[in-house]
Design a protein around this motif. Structure first.
Motif, PDB file in Angstrom:
ATOM      1  N   GLY A   1       0.086   1.101  -0.968  1.00  0.00           N
ATOM      2  CA  GLY A   1      -1.146   1.092  -1.736  1.00  0.00           C
ATOM      3  C   GLY A   1      -2.079   2.240  -1.408  1.00  0.00           C
ATOM      4  N   ARG A   2      -1.742   2.986  -0.353  1.00  0.00           N
ATOM      5  CA  ARG A   2      -2.593   4.119   0.021  1.00  0.00           C
ATOM      6  C   ARG A   2      -2.012   5.423  -0.515  1.00  0.00           C
ATOM      7  N   PRO A   3      -2.874   6.424  -0.704  1.00  0.00           N
ATOM      8  CA  PRO A   3      -2.365   7.728  -1.130  1.00  0.00           C
ATOM      9  C   PRO A   3      -1.311   8.243  -0.153  1.00  0.00           C
ATOM     10  N   ALA A   4      -0.298   8.900  -0.692  1.00  0.00           N
ATOM     11  CA  ALA A   4       0.788   9.435   0.140  1.00  0.00           C
ATOM     12  C   ALA A   4       0.375  10.774   0.729  1.00  0.00           C
ATOM     13  N   ASP A   5      -0.591  10.713   1.662  1.00  0.00           N
ATOM     14  CA  ASP A   5      -0.991  11.874   2.464  1.00  0.00           C
ATOM     15  C   ASP A   5      -0.218  11.770   3.770  1.00  0.00           C
ATOM     16  N   LEU A   6       0.716  12.687   3.987  1.00  0.00           N
ATOM     17  CA  LEU A   6       1.655  12.552   5.096  1.00  0.00           C
ATOM     18  C   LEU A   6       1.870  13.890   5.786  1.00  0.00           C
ATOM     19  N   ALA A   7       2.094  13.826   7.095  1.00  0.00           N
ATOM     20  CA  ALA A   7       2.431  15.042   7.850  1.00  0.00           C
ATOM     21  C   ALA A   7       3.719  14.795   8.620  1.00  0.00           C
ATOM     22  N   ILE A   8       4.561  15.823   8.673  1.00  0.00           N
ATOM     23  CA  ILE A   8       5.847  15.732   9.370  1.00  0.00           C
ATOM     24  C   ILE A   8       5.872  16.820  10.436  1.00  0.00           C
ATOM     25  N   PHE A   9       6.176  16.421  11.663  1.00  0.00           N
ATOM     26  CA  PHE A   9       6.172  17.366  12.781  1.00  0.00           C
ATOM     27  C   PHE A   9       7.554  17.451  13.421  1.00  0.00           C
ATOM     28  N   ASP A  10       7.866  18.655  13.914  1.00  0.00           N
ATOM     29  CA  ASP A  10       9.136  18.888  14.608  1.00  0.00           C
ATOM     30  C   ASP A  10       9.056  18.419  16.053  1.00  0.00           C
ATOM     31  N   VAL A  11       8.714  17.165  16.239  1.00  0.00           N
ATOM     32  CA  VAL A  11       8.719  16.540  17.563  1.00  0.00           C
ATOM     33  C   VAL A  11       9.293  15.141  17.389  1.00  0.00           C
TER      34      VAL A  11
ATOM     35  N   GLY B   1      12.325  13.822  13.112  1.00  0.00           N
ATOM     36  CA  GLY B   1      10.946  14.304  13.228  1.00  0.00           C
ATOM     37  C   GLY B   1       9.941  13.160  13.211  1.00  0.00           C
ATOM     38  N   LEU B   2       8.699  13.498  13.496  1.00  0.00           N
ATOM     39  CA  LEU B   2       7.603  12.522  13.549  1.00  0.00           C
ATOM     40  C   LEU B   2       6.885  12.486  12.201  1.00  0.00           C
ATOM     41  N   LEU B   3       6.692  11.288  11.667  1.00  0.00           N
ATOM     42  CA  LEU B   3       5.933  11.126  10.418  1.00  0.00           C
ATOM     43  C   LEU B   3       4.601  10.457  10.750  1.00  0.00           C
ATOM     44  N   THR B   4       3.506  11.112  10.353  1.00  0.00           N
ATOM     45  CA  THR B   4       2.170  10.546  10.585  1.00  0.00           C
ATOM     46  C   THR B   4       1.384  10.571   9.284  1.00  0.00           C
ATOM     47  N   PRO B   5       0.254   9.859   9.253  1.00  0.00           N
ATOM     48  CA  PRO B   5      -0.652  10.053   8.116  1.00  0.00           C
ATOM     49  C   PRO B   5      -1.107  11.509   8.089  1.00  0.00           C
TER      50      PRO B   5
END
Lengths: 416, 416
Positions: free
Chosen positions: B376-386, B70-74
């Motif tokens: 060092g940044r907050p772990a704000d992450l989105a995971i997409f099924d692409v 999957g795709l990992l983005t901020p």
């Protein structure tokens, strides 16, 4: 078409024989065939709707479902998809967005040819596995009937393989699938044009008709695809084998496709961004449904709009569809097309609802069984978390679907 | 901004103090700040990202999450919404689609005034209940930070009420909310123009600033709303109270709004369908972010397109947003705006991803904490099924979001 649905469990002893299995009450609106009704309940026995009317005259029911103000519509019909395919064209989409012309992309081996190669290389099982999530996404929009075209095989064996996939998916998935043979999608690269058309007419059509793998025969009338004479030849051959005509018409340029559709008595003419005024009159006279695909122009970055208002005002039944395909509209969101039907095409809320129910059913030859909520029809129903039919297109890009029933059975969401 | 996140449970005895809480492995791509990286894992300790790099150099982790390609983005940032409101304008949308002009709708009491009346009549609790599902829909798109404007109250008490709603929603919802005061949205019906502006500058701004209820001050520069001199007065007053400027600029006509934004050092200029060439240069020189809202033109049925290509090519950071509001873009689907950013505005896949991460974060003053995947940044992450970032805009109108993390905690989907 599905195999016969299994019957529900018989009524308990003591229940009247006329008892309903399900009674839907409390809808904010029950929308069907252009009309939004309030204060109406819908009763289902077995696979069929048997009662639509006031609550106080409804038969007793074994299960009462309170819709709590939600919208009840017929199960939606998506009348134009190419959702069986392998590979994707995300890279090509990026190239087009960056300004590369479609011609240049085709020259590099892109376009339909790219999908054709991937689809030819894929097995029936692979194609089924790739198509299932697309069907699930349509179901999540409230769709209970969808048309699916071949047209990425472009050999007798590969066209047949695609339609076998449609047949097998139809048997296993809650959505009823209607198969269309689109051998005349494009001439495959490196193949002689005349010989390819001979194969479509002389090999593919008889083979597919004999196997009962398609109900409709479609052609893509466009510069670079097929001209009017070629399209007429294919559609007339299809008619000889019992396949009713459909036409991809006037999408990128005015090419007389709508007039051809009317001439051969096509059940639908699809796209129509560049339809002529003569073409509109011809469709109206022939009773051909206009299937509009506003997502394609959008995805392609074009300002083109089919003249939906003129079509509707001159009496042509207007349907809307996703056009789900990997190149020109990679979408399964039929509800989004309702919004585009209003914002881009100037249709009213009732018209866009009719466009994915009663008119769409007619565009795929299912007017007797789909697209309407009425006694005697299959209980294909969709329930949305909106108060009125006007709120469904108003929710732009969202999926407020609460539940979907196919032939009286809840098919979305399903228990985990 | 949220209250401090609670710390995770301490490590088990025997684990090294440097152990990670979470390690995301197996991403098809890790996308951040214009670059798609493969073969990279991301480690989280507590609320923060502490490791981005090859798997073999990663610290040990208590939980390894396999993204299976999957795709990992901020976590995405939606930098322009009006999502606190009561009532709806579905009826007005139908009237517009049928050809009634906006002017005529306004004459009948529609437009912003309709939402203003409904919002004034609603309690804080009602406004919160109405806004929660909209926030949940944004979360479902992968959004972890969103801006929300006032502007439907248009009295000192009602503007304050709207911003109280934003503060309370920020405290309870996983999405970080950034509040903008938009008293200068329009002059409310029946109120003297000069007296209203005096109230914005002399009453609302000091009251809201003192209560710490907004970080930004926005004005709607347009015929029928406010002119340049009025906008300048409001934004300069806002600056005096520590509120950074934003401008609704050049949406329906070229009005010099972008030039004003640059002049006052606005953090963003929003809409810009009719920005002048001078305006583009001014934004570039000032370092102002262009926040583009292609859903609004789409929903309004307009062919207008902001000159995204020219903006990006001249060095203006380009962000994209839903513009979620009841009148001109009733959408919470930020992923749809990626597709429109490509198809309508000619941006590349990497540019549309940056437009809802790094550039959007800058547009709401969160460049230090949101929009990037970096130690060092907050772990704000989105995971997409692409599989890749190019496939996210390619999925037109669909929601392939698999999971969302805010400050190291999974917030979508949540256990039932």
């Amino acid at each position: 078409m599905k195999p016969t649905q299994s019957k529900p469990a018989p009524a308990e002893p003591g229940e009247p024989a006329t008892a309903l299995d399900l009674l839907f009450v409390g809808a904010g609106e029950v929308f069907s065939d252009g009309a939004a009704r309030t204060g109406v309940v819908v009763g289902v026995r077995g696979a069929d709707i048997v009662y639509v009317g006031p609550a106080d005259a409804a038969p007793a029911a074994r299960e009462v479902i309170d819709l709590k103000g939600g919208l009840l519509t017929p199960g939606l019909v998506d009348p134009h998809t190419h959702l069986v395919f392998a590979g994707d064209r995300a890279g090509e989409y990026a190239e087009r967005s960056a300004g590369t012309s479609y011609l240049e992309i085709a020259r590099r081996g892109g376009g339909i040819a790219r999908t054709m190669h991937a689809t030819r290389a894929a097995s029936v099982e692979t194609l089924m596995a790739l198509a299932r999530p697309r069907l699930d996404q349509l179901l999540q929009c409230g769709v209970t009937t969808a048309e699916v075209k071949s047209g990425y095989g472009l050999t007798p064996a590969d066209e047949r393989k695609m339609l076998e996939v449609v047949r097998r998916l139809d048997a296993e998935h809650p959505i009823d699938l209607v198969a269309t043979f689109l051998g005349a999608h494009t001439v495959p690269p490196g193949v002689d044009r005349a010989r390819y058309l001979d194969a479509v007419v002389g090999e593919m059509l008889p083979d597919i008709a004999e196997a009962g793998l398609a109900e409709f025969c479609d052609v893509f009338i466009e510069k670079g695809a097929f001209d009017i004479a070629e399209g007429r030849r294919v559609l007339e051959a299809g008619l000889k084998y019992g396949l009713r005509p459909k036409v991809h018409a006037d999408q990128l340029s005015a090419g007389g496709g709508a007039e051809l559709a009317a001439e051969v008595g096509a059940v639908s003419a699809d796209h129509l961004e560049h339809i002529s005024s003569t073409g509109i009159d011809a469709l109206a006279a022939a009773g051909t449904v206009a299937v509009l695909l506003p997502g394609a122009a959008m995805f392609l970055g074009s300002d083109d709009r089919a003249p939906a208002r003129a079509l509707a005002d001159r009496g042509v039944p207007v349907a809307l569809s996703t056009d789900c395909n990997p190149g020109t509209c990679h979408s399964t969101n039929l509800l989004l097309m309702l919004t585009l039907g209003m914002s881009r095409l100037g249709l009213t809320p009732a018209e866009v609802l009719d466009a994915v129910t009663v008119h769409a059913a007619r565009a795929v030859g299912r007017e007797a069984v789909a697209g309407r909520i009425a006694p005697g029809r299959p209980a294909d129903l969709a329930i949305f978390d909106v108060a009125t039919h006007r709120h469904l297109p108003y929710h732009f890009g969202m999926l407020p679907t609460r539940a979907v029933y196919k032939a009286g059975r809840q098919v979305y969401p399903t228990a985990a």
